[in-house]
Structure formats: C-alpha cells, structure tokens
Scaffold this motif. Sequence first.
Motif, PDB file in Angstrom:
ATOM      1  N   ALA A  87       0.853  -1.189   0.000  1.00 19.78           N
ATOM      2  CA  ALA A  87       0.000   0.000   0.000  1.00 19.78           C
ATOM      3  C   ALA A  87       0.891   1.242   0.000  1.00 19.78           C
ATOM      4  CB  ALA A  87      -0.915   0.004   1.219  1.00 19.78           C
ATOM      5  N   TRP A  88       0.466   2.261  -0.732  1.00 22.04           N
ATOM      6  CA  TRP A  88       1.255   3.489  -0.825  1.00 22.04           C
ATOM      7  C   TRP A  88       0.411   4.613  -1.430  1.00 22.04           C
ATOM      8  CZ3 TRP A  88       0.939  -0.061  -4.567  1.00 22.04           C
ATOM      9  CH2 TRP A  88       0.779   0.371  -5.870  1.00 22.04           C
ATOM     10  N   ARG A  89       0.932   5.840  -1.297  1.00 22.16           N
ATOM     11  CA  ARG A  89       0.366   7.009  -1.976  1.00 22.16           C
ATOM     12  C   ARG A  89       1.472   7.679  -2.777  1.00 22.16           C
ATOM     13  NH1 ARG A  89      -0.629  11.317   0.529  1.00 22.16           N
ATOM     14  NH2 ARG A  89       0.488  10.817   2.468  1.00 22.16           N
ATOM     15  N   LEU A  90       1.119   8.261  -3.910  1.00 23.08           N
ATOM     16  CA  LEU A  90       2.051   9.092  -4.661  1.00 23.08           C
ATOM     17  C   LEU A  90       1.672  10.548  -4.425  1.00 23.08           C
ATOM     18  CD1 LEU A  90       2.707   7.448  -8.157  1.00 23.08           C
ATOM     19  CD2 LEU A  90       4.344   7.858  -6.305  1.00 23.08           C
ATOM     20  N   GLU A  91       2.595  11.317  -3.879  1.00 24.73           N
ATOM     21  CA  GLU A  91       2.341  12.724  -3.565  1.00 24.73           C
ATOM     22  C   GLU A  91       3.490  13.556  -4.135  1.00 24.73           C
ATOM     23  OE1 GLU A  91       2.817  14.830   0.528  1.00 24.73           O
ATOM     24  OE2 GLU A  91       0.760  14.055   0.439  1.00 24.73           O
ATOM     25  N   ASP A  92       3.161  14.399  -5.110  1.00 23.92           N
ATOM     26  CA  ASP A  92       4.180  15.224  -5.783  1.00 23.92           C
ATOM     27  C   ASP A  92       5.313  14.364  -6.324  1.00 23.92           C
ATOM     28  OD1 ASP A  92       2.751  17.546  -5.137  1.00 23.92           O
ATOM     29  OD2 ASP A  92       3.746  17.694  -3.185  1.00 23.92           O
ATOM     30  N   GLY A  93       4.943  13.199  -6.843  1.00 19.31           N
ATOM     31  CA  GLY A  93       5.922  12.346  -7.499  1.00 19.31           C
ATOM     32  C   GLY A  93       6.744  11.469  -6.584  1.00 19.31           C
ATOM     33  N   VAL A  94       6.477  11.503  -5.260  1.00 13.44           N
ATOM     34  CA  VAL A  94       7.228  10.645  -4.345  1.00 13.44           C
ATOM     35  C   VAL A  94       6.253   9.742  -3.596  1.00 13.44           C
ATOM     36  CG1 VAL A  94       9.069  12.331  -4.073  1.00 13.44           C
ATOM     37  CG2 VAL A  94       7.175  12.303  -2.441  1.00 13.44           C
ATOM     38  N   MET A  95       6.773   8.638  -3.073  1.00 14.25           N
ATOM     39  CA  MET A  95       5.942   7.652  -2.387  1.00 14.25           C
ATOM     40  C   MET A  95       5.797   8.010  -0.905  1.00 14.25           C
ATOM     41  SD  MET A  95       7.335   4.113  -4.151  1.00 14.25           S
ATOM     42  CE  MET A  95       5.968   3.132  -3.540  1.00 14.25           C
ATOM     43  N   ARG A  96       4.558   7.966  -0.425  1.00 12.54           N
ATOM     44  CA  ARG A  96       4.263   8.269   0.974  1.00 12.54           C
ATOM     45  C   ARG A  96       3.469   7.117   1.596  1.00 12.54           C
ATOM     46  NH1 ARG A  96       7.740  12.283   2.246  1.00 12.54           N
ATOM     47  NH2 ARG A  96       7.482  14.126   0.883  1.00 12.54           N
ATOM     48  N   ASP A  97       3.567   7.014   2.916  1.00  9.18           N
ATOM     49  CA  ASP A  97       2.827   5.997   3.669  1.00  9.18           C
ATOM     50  C   ASP A  97       3.028   4.606   3.055  1.00  9.18           C
ATOM     51  OD1 ASP A  97       1.862   8.018   5.308  1.00  9.18           O
ATOM     52  OD2 ASP A  97       0.069   8.317   4.088  1.00  9.18           O
ATOM     53  N   VAL A  98       4.272   4.269   2.770  1.00 14.40           N
ATOM     54  CA  VAL A  98       4.604   2.985   2.149  1.00 14.40           C
ATOM     55  C   VAL A  98       4.510   1.875   3.194  1.00 14.40           C
ATOM     56  CG1 VAL A  98       6.357   1.665   0.922  1.00 14.40           C
ATOM     57  CG2 VAL A  98       6.134   4.132   0.514  1.00 14.40           C
ATOM     58  N   ARG A  99       3.710   0.870   2.892  1.00 20.31           N
ATOM     59  CA  ARG A  99       3.594  -0.298   3.766  1.00 20.31           C
ATOM     60  C   ARG A  99       3.723  -1.549   2.898  1.00 20.31           C
ATOM     61  NH1 ARG A  99      -0.365   3.164   5.766  1.00 20.31           N
ATOM     62  NH2 ARG A  99      -1.987   2.086   4.581  1.00 20.31           N
ATOM     63  N   LEU A 100       4.764  -2.327   3.176  1.00 26.10           N
ATOM     64  CA  LEU A 100       5.059  -3.546   2.420  1.00 26.10           C
ATOM     65  C   LEU A 100       4.993  -4.727   3.380  1.00 26.10           C
ATOM     66  CD1 LEU A 100       8.297  -2.214   0.645  1.00 26.10           C
ATOM     67  CD2 LEU A 100       5.937  -1.983  -0.168  1.00 26.10           C
ATOM     68  N   ALA A 101       4.025  -5.602   3.195  1.00 26.93           N
ATOM     69  CA  ALA A 101       3.854  -6.735   4.101  1.00 26.93           C
ATOM     70  C   ALA A 101       3.952  -8.045   3.327  1.00 26.93           C
ATOM     71  CB  ALA A 101       2.506  -6.648   4.823  1.00 26.93           C
ATOM     72  N   PHE A 102       4.540  -9.045   3.975  1.00 29.69           N
ATOM     73  CA  PHE A 102       4.746 -10.337   3.319  1.00 29.69           C
ATOM     74  C   PHE A 102       4.275 -11.481   4.208  1.00 29.69           C
ATOM     75  CE2 PHE A 102       7.750  -7.667   1.064  1.00 29.69           C
ATOM     76  CZ  PHE A 102       7.712  -8.164  -0.230  1.00 29.69           C
ATOM     77  N   GLY A 103       3.793 -12.535   3.566  1.00 30.87           N
ATOM     78  CA  GLY A 103       3.551 -13.809   4.198  1.00 30.87           C
ATOM     79  C   GLY A 103       4.493 -14.830   3.600  1.00 30.87           C
ATOM     80  N   GLY A 104       4.898 -15.835   4.380  1.00 28.00           N
ATOM     81  CA  GLY A 104       5.789 -16.868   3.876  1.00 28.00           C
ATOM     82  C   GLY A 104       7.259 -16.510   3.939  1.00 28.00           C
ATOM     83  N   MET A 105       7.578 -15.343   4.514  1.00 30.96           N
ATOM     84  CA  MET A 105       8.973 -14.884   4.545  1.00 30.96           C
ATOM     85  C   MET A 105       9.578 -14.921   5.944  1.00 30.96           C
ATOM     86  SD  MET A 105       9.963 -14.135   1.485  1.00 30.96           S
ATOM     87  CE  MET A 105      11.332 -12.999   1.684  1.00 30.96           C
ATOM     88  N   ALA A 106       8.760 -15.192   6.954  1.00 30.32           N
ATOM     89  CA  ALA A 106       9.243 -15.221   8.331  1.00 30.32           C
ATOM     90  C   ALA A 106       8.342 -16.140   9.144  1.00 30.32           C
ATOM     91  CB  ALA A 106       9.277 -13.812   8.925  1.00 30.32           C
ATOM     92  N   ALA A 107       8.604 -16.232  10.439  1.00 29.05           N
ATOM     93  CA  ALA A 107       7.778 -17.071  11.305  1.00 29.05           C
ATOM     94  C   ALA A 107       6.400 -16.476  11.527  1.00 29.05           C
ATOM     95  CB  ALA A 107       8.473 -17.277  12.645  1.00 29.05           C
ATOM     96  N   ILE A 108       6.243 -15.202  11.165  1.00 28.60           N
ATOM     97  CA  ILE A 108       4.965 -14.505  11.319  1.00 28.60           C
ATOM     98  C   ILE A 108       4.711 -13.669  10.072  1.00 28.60           C
ATOM     99  CG2 ILE A 108       5.096 -14.363  13.844  1.00 28.60           C
ATOM    100  CD1 ILE A 108       6.109 -11.482  13.507  1.00 28.60           C
ATOM    101  N   PRO A 109       3.448 -13.292   9.804  1.00 29.87           N
ATOM    102  CA  PRO A 109       3.204 -12.278   8.763  1.00 29.87           C
ATOM    103  C   PRO A 109       3.866 -10.986   9.232  1.00 29.87           C
ATOM    104  CG  PRO A 109       1.163 -13.342   9.483  1.00 29.87           C
ATOM    105  CD  PRO A 109       2.214 -13.727  10.474  1.00 29.87           C
ATOM    106  N   LYS A 110       4.578 -10.298   8.338  1.00 34.03           N
ATOM    107  CA  LYS A 110       5.444  -9.220   8.818  1.00 34.03           C
ATOM    108  C   LYS A 110       5.649  -8.152   7.747  1.00 34.03           C
ATOM    109  CE  LYS A 110      10.191  -8.675  10.578  1.00 34.03           C
ATOM    110  NZ  LYS A 110      11.470  -9.393  10.776  1.00 34.03           N
ATOM    111  N   ARG A 111       5.754  -6.910   8.207  1.00 38.03           N
ATOM    112  CA  ARG A 111       6.088  -5.817   7.301  1.00 38.03           C
ATOM    113  C   ARG A 111       7.595  -5.743   7.090  1.00 38.03           C
ATOM    114  NH1 ARG A 111       2.865  -0.581   9.394  1.00 38.03           N
ATOM    115  NH2 ARG A 111       4.385   0.417   7.989  1.00 38.03           N
ATOM    116  N   ALA A 112       7.979  -5.271   5.904  1.00 38.79           N
ATOM    117  CA  ALA A 112       9.396  -5.134   5.555  1.00 38.79           C
ATOM    118  C   ALA A 112       9.830  -3.715   5.904  1.00 38.79           C
ATOM    119  CB  ALA A 112       9.605  -5.434   4.075  1.00 38.79           C
ATOM    120  N   ALA A 113      10.226  -3.501   7.155  1.00 41.16           N
ATOM    121  CA  ALA A 113      10.493  -2.152   7.652  1.00 41.16           C
ATOM    122  C   ALA A 113      11.631  -1.462   6.895  1.00 41.16           C
ATOM    123  CB  ALA A 113      10.811  -2.218   9.148  1.00 41.16           C
ATOM    124  N   ARG A 114      12.717  -2.174   6.629  1.00 41.70           N
ATOM    125  CA  ARG A 114      13.863  -1.553   5.951  1.00 41.70           C
ATOM    126  C   ARG A 114      13.542  -1.248   4.492  1.00 41.70           C
ATOM    127  NH1 ARG A 114      15.988  -5.198   9.608  1.00 41.70           N
ATOM    128  NH2 ARG A 114      17.617  -4.365  11.010  1.00 41.70           N
TER     129      ARG A 114
END
Length: 488
Positions: free
Chosen positions: A389-416
């Motif tokens: 999920a994200w927004r494009l504001e003045d050509g840049v990405m805002r409120d970026v949230r990237l979440a994955f399943g199957g990549m860790a022991a829990i469903p988790k967001r990719a903070a870095r």
Amino acid sequence: MIDFLLNGQPRHCEARPETSVLELLRETLGVTGTKEGCASGDCGACTVAIGEKGPDDELRYHSANACITPAHQLNGRHLVTVDGLADGDNLHPAQSAMVECHGSQCGFCTPGIVMSLFTLHEEQRRETDKALAPLTPQRLEAALGGNLCRCTGYRPIRDAALSMNEHPEHRPLWMDAAAPEPKAQHAADESPFAQPTTLAELTECLARHPEARLVAGATDLWLESTQRLVRFERLIDVTRVAELNVIEETTLEDGRKGWWIGAAVTYTRIEPLLEEHFDAFAHLLHRLGSSQIRNRGTLGGNVANASPIGDTPPVLLALGSRLRLVGPEGERELPLDDFFLDYKRTALQQGEAIHALFLPHPVAGETLKVWKLSKRREDDISAVLGAFAWRLEDGVMRDVRLAFGGMAAIPKRAARAEAALEGKSPTSAAFQEARLALSQDFQPMSDVRGSAHYRQVSAANLLERLRLVIAQDATDSPREVMLHAYAH
C-alpha cells in the motif's frame, strides 16, 4: 445435543466435540450419499448445503465441506445432502442436468458436485431477473472451484451447470420450512461444546474454561482432528455470538474512518464490501480456498490462527488494521503489527479472544496491490504473498507499507524496504535499494512450498513488479505488466 433438520426431517443427536458433519451423517445416521475424499476440505466430494436465516430473516443455503464442519454447528440449522434433493421421483434441476449432460463419471465426486450446483441454483432462484445476472465463467468457476473430478470430465459438468435453469423446478417444500430453534447453552453448562450467543456469554465461557479451543469456520482447526486424530476436550463455538457477526462503519478517535468487522464474519459476507472499496483484496478472496471454505472461514480466524502463510494478515498489515480483543479484564485494542509475536504465538492473553478487526477506509490517492504465489492458482496455500500500500504525492511515495507472508515465522512488514522507498520517487534506483533491504528484513526458511532462495528472489521480484505497475500507471498505454487472469 444437536437439533437440526436433515433433508426436512428433525434430528436429535449426541456427538463428541470433534465430530464432523460427515462423521455424523455416515457413522451415526447411516446417510451415506455424501462421500469422504481428502478429509481436509480440498476435494469437495463431501459437499453439503447448510441453510440458515440471513439478516433479512430469509432462509439461505451455502455449500460447505462436511469433513471439516463441526457437527454441533448444525444446531438449529437445515442440512441438505444429495440423498434429499429429489421431490419423490422428480429430480432436482441440478440432478436432472447432470443426467442429461452425462456429468457423472465414476460417481464418487458426483454427490459433492451436485450439491455445489444445488447451492448455485438456489442463488439463481433468488435473483428476480436471471437475464441481468448470467452464469458467467467467473461465477461458475467460483461455484465449482472446490470440487475435483478425478475422471477429468469437467466439460459435461460445466454443461450441466449452464443448463440447470432449463429443467423443471422440482423442489421439496421442506426446503423453505423453519428450522428448529436451537436450545440456549449457557456458560454454566458443562457441555464440552459451548455455543454462546452474546459477547457476555462468550466472556463467561472463556473465564470458566480458558483452556478451551475457539472454533469458527474450523477450516484449519478441524485438520487437527482429521489429519492428526486430535480429540478436543472442550470447544467454544463463536459463530453464534451476535456481536462477532456485525460489520459496523465507524470513525476512530484519531479521525480514521473504516469498518469494525466482527471476528465471526465469513469471507463470503465481507466480499461485497471488499469489492466496493478494496478491489485487490477482493481479488485475493477468489484464491483463498474454495467457495465452500469462504462460506465458512472467517477473517478473525485467519488472524487468530497466526499462520505465517495465512492469506489475509499481510493485506491487513499493509492497510494498517487494528484489533479489538475481549477477555476477563474487558476490552482492549492494539495495532495488528503488535499482535503477531512468534510462530503461532500472539498477543492474546489467557481467556482472551478477538472481538473485531478494524479495516481502515482507503485514503485519497492510496493504492493497494496484492500478489500471491502458489503452486496452484486455485485452492492452494501461498508460498509467498506480498501486499503493498502506498500514496504518490508530488511524485514521491508516501505511507509505504510492504507486508509479506511466507517470509518469516509470522506475517510481517518489511520495515527496511519501506524506509528505502518512503519519500522517494519510484525509480529503478530506489527500488533496487528496497530489494537489497529485503535481505535484512527477512531470512526465510525452506520447506515443501519453496526454498529460502526461491522466497527471497520471489519477494524481490514482487517489488520489481510493483515498480513496473507504478511506472505503467503513469503512462496512457493499455498494456499490462502481466497477462491478466481471472484470479492471478
């Protein structure tokens, strides 16, 4: 005790907590038209129809896998099996169409297929103008996607589905009769299967028996019984709790608008809401099990199960969802990010249960994309699932949230990876940095669904696909990043 109608006849049965509808039919009642195939909700051979009153007080039937449906949940319901469809010597349209089109081959899967066609026909009957709601390939696929034909004879089955409305409408009158009123089961009762009807009763049950297992759709829990032969000493059924079956639009104290979705609300019930506001989320539902599973499974159960490969938690994480929990100390709320602690371990304290999940209303300019990778397109568990999920504001990405399943022991967001894209233009360089950051966010494991290397590469490729989608949206070209399929 279980009081219900079986093909129009009242039944009064006693059963252990882990008894399935299929076991009750075949072993207790001697009704053997319904077959056992996989005993895990995958093949559809055991499909039956369960009738219950909807919000408008009208009786509606939905398909269900009898092998993983708790028998006690039949209390106060209609149960229709292939044995009861005919009206005397007159076949139901689902049956006569299968005969006419030679849709039955070896016959083992046929009872389940006929019952899926029956529930489809029931839906069509309720539509006042069938010309406005034709049986599209998508709808037919959704109705029959959970029924496997081992003889590979799908064409005549499809022909039968398309021709059902051409056959005489022979339908037993008892199909519209009122079901028996379920007997109230209070928390003080010592029955090993409790069915509270209010939140207060549920809280009391949890206080008296904090060790009890909670059950809603049972689409995962019941595999412990059918595959591992576990015996449940005590179960608390949450499907009858009124407060857990509500969808309520609201505004939080911080001003965010959205919906509180009760933990016992099924996927089928929330699908219209998702189709209106979250197209990508609704698209995912077509790949979340079969219609039999979606008719029974719940959003609350998928979250409480805390599987690292559950389909909906990554999407809810990407949307910034919250949870409302209820327990002996009252209610409390917490962000979904704080709920998953470790493999199959959550923030639920002893005696607590999920009351509802908050689904935020999409903010202006926000986009959601969800992509699932699995060995089969239909009715399969994901190897990797990405929700972005994200927004494009003045050509840049805002409120970026990237979440994955199957990549860790829990469903988790990719903070870095999120930090690598936040405030940046969606350039190749920015996304290259985000893909590199994924190796710090996740160290996935290898299992039967994919190796650690496959998962790492696949997750990075999903980010590259996201970049291409954003770049494509900025052009007027009608071309797509990937070939579109009904449920890709």
